[in-house]
Design a protein around this motif. Structure first.
Motif, PDB file in Angstrom:
ATOM      1  N   ASN A 266       0.839  -1.194   0.000  1.00  0.00           N
ATOM      2  CA  ASN A 266       0.000   0.000   0.000  1.00  0.00           C
ATOM      3  C   ASN A 266       0.874   1.245   0.000  1.00  0.00           C
ATOM      4  O   ASN A 266       2.079   1.161   0.218  1.00  0.00           O
ATOM      5  CB  ASN A 266      -0.985   0.012   1.179  1.00  0.00           C
TER       6      ASN A 266
ATOM      7  N   ARG B  37      -1.432   1.710 -11.690  1.00  0.00           N
ATOM      8  CA  ARG B  37      -1.884   0.730 -10.696  1.00  0.00           C
ATOM      9  C   ARG B  37      -3.099   1.211  -9.918  1.00  0.00           C
ATOM     10  O   ARG B  37      -3.506   0.561  -8.954  1.00  0.00           O
ATOM     11  CB  ARG B  37      -0.737   0.419  -9.729  1.00  0.00           C
ATOM     12  N   ILE B  38      -3.649   2.343 -10.309  1.00  0.00           N
ATOM     13  CA  ILE B  38      -4.816   2.890  -9.616  1.00  0.00           C
ATOM     14  C   ILE B  38      -6.022   2.782 -10.543  1.00  0.00           C
ATOM     15  O   ILE B  38      -5.961   3.154 -11.718  1.00  0.00           O
ATOM     16  CB  ILE B  38      -4.588   4.357  -9.211  1.00  0.00           C
ATOM     17  N   TYR B  39      -7.148   2.283 -10.001  1.00  0.00           N
ATOM     18  CA  TYR B  39      -8.350   2.096 -10.809  1.00  0.00           C
ATOM     19  C   TYR B  39      -9.582   2.240  -9.911  1.00  0.00           C
ATOM     20  O   TYR B  39      -9.483   2.174  -8.677  1.00  0.00           O
ATOM     21  CB  TYR B  39      -8.338   0.721 -11.482  1.00  0.00           C
ATOM     22  N   THR B  40     -10.727   2.460 -10.542  1.00  0.00           N
ATOM     23  CA  THR B  40     -11.972   2.591  -9.775  1.00  0.00           C
ATOM     24  C   THR B  40     -12.306   1.264  -9.094  1.00  0.00           C
ATOM     25  O   THR B  40     -12.074   0.188  -9.656  1.00  0.00           O
ATOM     26  CB  THR B  40     -13.133   3.020 -10.685  1.00  0.00           C
TER      27      THR B  40
ATOM     28  N   GLN C  21     -10.896   0.295  -6.333  1.00  0.00           N
ATOM     29  CA  GLN C  21      -9.816   0.028  -5.401  1.00  0.00           C
ATOM     30  C   GLN C  21     -10.142   0.672  -4.046  1.00  0.00           C
ATOM     31  O   GLN C  21     -10.865   1.675  -3.995  1.00  0.00           O
ATOM     32  CB  GLN C  21      -8.523   0.616  -5.974  1.00  0.00           C
ATOM     33  N   TYR C  22      -9.633   0.094  -2.979  1.00  0.00           N
ATOM     34  CA  TYR C  22     -10.009   0.626  -1.671  1.00  0.00           C
ATOM     35  C   TYR C  22      -8.802   1.132  -0.898  1.00  0.00           C
ATOM     36  O   TYR C  22      -7.649   0.810  -1.183  1.00  0.00           O
ATOM     37  CB  TYR C  22     -10.769  -0.425  -0.858  1.00  0.00           C
TER      38      TYR C  22
ATOM     39  N   LEU D  87     -13.660   3.730  -1.044  1.00  0.00           N
ATOM     40  CA  LEU D  87     -13.510   3.172  -2.386  1.00  0.00           C
ATOM     41  C   LEU D  87     -13.227   4.285  -3.383  1.00  0.00           C
ATOM     42  O   LEU D  87     -13.769   5.385  -3.274  1.00  0.00           O
ATOM     43  CB  LEU D  87     -14.786   2.427  -2.810  1.00  0.00           C
TER      44      LEU D  87
ATOM     45  N   ILE E 296      -3.732   3.469   0.502  1.00  0.00           N
ATOM     46  CA  ILE E 296      -4.425   2.843  -0.624  1.00  0.00           C
ATOM     47  C   ILE E 296      -3.757   1.510  -0.920  1.00  0.00           C
ATOM     48  O   ILE E 296      -2.537   1.444  -1.123  1.00  0.00           O
ATOM     49  CB  ILE E 296      -4.398   3.734  -1.875  1.00  0.00           C
TER      50      ILE E 296
ATOM     51  N   LEU F 156      -2.495  -1.608  -2.939  1.00  0.00           N
ATOM     52  CA  LEU F 156      -2.097  -1.863  -4.327  1.00  0.00           C
ATOM     53  C   LEU F 156      -2.063  -3.344  -4.658  1.00  0.00           C
ATOM     54  O   LEU F 156      -1.837  -3.713  -5.820  1.00  0.00           O
ATOM     55  CB  LEU F 156      -0.715  -1.251  -4.599  1.00  0.00           C
ATOM     56  N   SER F 157      -2.252  -4.201  -3.661  1.00  0.00           N
ATOM     57  CA  SER F 157      -2.218  -5.645  -3.914  1.00  0.00           C
ATOM     58  C   SER F 157      -3.117  -6.349  -2.917  1.00  0.00           C
ATOM     59  O   SER F 157      -3.592  -5.747  -1.943  1.00  0.00           O
ATOM     60  CB  SER F 157      -0.785  -6.174  -3.801  1.00  0.00           C
ATOM     61  N   ASP F 158      -3.318  -7.637  -3.134  1.00  0.00           N
ATOM     62  CA  ASP F 158      -4.072  -8.459  -2.186  1.00  0.00           C
ATOM     63  C   ASP F 158      -3.164  -8.863  -1.023  1.00  0.00           C
ATOM     64  O   ASP F 158      -1.932  -8.786  -1.114  1.00  0.00           O
ATOM     65  CB  ASP F 158      -4.614  -9.709  -2.876  1.00  0.00           C
TER      66      ASP F 158
END
Length: 416
Positions: free
Chosen positions: A61, A281-284, A286-287, A300, A337, A339-341
């Motif tokens: 993150n 790497r940022i998209y709608t 994403q949390y 979100l 934010i 960026l990964s699981d």
């Protein structure tokens, strides 16, 4: 006879030179050994940070800063130009839909309204006169038709009577033919009269329809003009809070000028600045997480602004469920934010060591805790708390994570 004096092989100055050269060589040997050997440095354990390598849940993150904004903002622009004559409320007022905010004056627009109203009145008067004339004309046509009908009925009666009398030989042929011709003439007149009345009715209907359409268009233009004059009173388009009101008494405003805005208070969003390095790497959807008083709130990403300015771009985020109490417009928030699981990884806490090592090596503490020595490591992703360790150390190892400002050339630290 003089006795020759034997010259000494080593005098005081030569001995001093030899000693100086020897010491210099010893110094060079010491420096060489120090630079090529295992250099050590004593450090106070209380002045460094020792952290333990552990295995745990890791999620990449990035820390970001955002500003709280209303979830919807409606801008107030001057629909018509004019001079500010009256302000009904001040900046920050809570408004209901339709509440007046300020009043502008525009004499040209008001004069145009008066002229338009006069045009509508004149057109209405003309239309009424046309209707009266058409009605009178229709009455005349009907009167003429009635006269023709009476003449036709009389001609028909005389014709039928003369026909019987002619057949009995009571009257002459000339008299009979005269009545027959008159009957035929009156019959043609009645047909013509009916046609004239029918066509007159159609013409009157068309004329009245055109007059009504013209009146309706003029009436619509009048309503539009009234609306334009009504727009001189600026009203709140929705319920909300009036902010950024920019109008003073006597100030002239052009059509389209920004007068202020209405912030809808039904919710909030957070506008976040992000380094352009992460734009791919940022998209709608994403949390991110925001922590307040030990409680985490999830947000979100609803919109990504792809325009980059000064090396940064923006996104709009909204709270997924609960909104923190007491949050206010303009408030700054610090959040993370993702960026990964989440995954299981070997973790080392973040610290000042990274600035000097670039994540390529680290001081590992010995098992007895009396010293620390350099080991090569490879670090992967990072978040706000940890670096992901790919190789070099294992869970349970202890390492120094504080700053290495004075340790760049040191191979081993002696911990006291």
């Amino acid at each position: 006879m003089d006795v020759p004096i034997k010259k000494k092989r080593f005098n005081t100055s030569r001995i001093a030179i030899i000693i100086g050269i020897t010491l210099f060589l010893l110094l060079l040997i010491f420096v060489f050994i120090s630079s090529t050997g295992n250099s050590k440095l004593k450090v106070n354990s209380e002045r460094i940070t020792i952290s333990e390598i552990k295995k745990g849940t890791f999620q990449e993150n990035i820390p970001v800063n955002g500003v709280v904004l209303p979830i919807t903002t409606i801008y107030l622009d001057a629909l018509e130009g004019g001079r500010v004559e009256e302000k009904f409320v001040e900046d920050g007022a809570i408004m209901k839909k339709g509440d007046p905010i300020l009043r502008l004056s525009n004499t040209d627009l008001e004069l145009s309204l008066i002229n338009q109203e006069t045009s509508v009145y004149n057109l209405l008067t003309q239309m009424q006169m046309t209707q009266n004339a058409a009605r009178q004309n229709t009455i005349n046509r009907l009167n003429q038709k009635t006269d023709v009908e009476n003449a036709y009925i009389e001609a028909e009666r005389v014709y039928k009577l003369n026909k019987k009398l002619f057949e009995k030989g009571v009257i002459a042929r000339m008299e009979f033919e005269e009545s027959e011709n008159n009957y035929t003439y009156q019959k043609q007149r009645i047909e013509l009269a009916n046609q004239v009345v029918t066509e007159d009715a159609i013409a009157v209907k068309q004329e009245l329809g055109q007059a009504k359409n013209s009146y309706a268009r003029t009436q619509s233009a009048l309503e539009l003009m009234r609306k334009k004059v009504g727009d001189l009173i600026v009203r709140a388009p929705v319920d909300g809070q009036l902010t950024s009101l920019n109008a003073e008494f006597g100030e002239s405003k052009n059509k389209g000028d920004r007068l202020g805005q209405i912030d809808v208070l039904s919710g909030f969003k957070v506008r976040v600045d992000i380094d352009e390095y992460y734009i791919s790497r940022i998209y709608t959807g994403q949390y991110g997480m925001y922590t307040l008083a030990g409680k985490e709130y999830k947000l979100l990403i609803k919109k990504v602004y792809t325009q980059v300015a000064n090396g940064r771009f923006q996104v709009d985020m909204e709270f997924e469920k609960e909104v923190p109490d007491g949050i206010r417009r303009g408030q700054s928030l610090q959040m993370r934010i993702a960026l990964s699981d989440e995954k299981q990884s070997i973790l080392v806490p973040k610290g000042g060591f990274f600035q000097q090592t670039g994540g390529n090596w680290i001081f590992k503490v010995s098992e007895d805790g009396t010293s620390a020595y350099k080991v090569d490591v490879q670090l992967g992703s990072q978040n706000t708390e940890y670096y992901e360790v790919l190789q070099g150390v294992a869970p349970g190892d202890k390492v120094i994570t504080s700053s290495y400002d004075n340790y760049k050339e040191i191979q081993e630290l002696i911990l006291e």
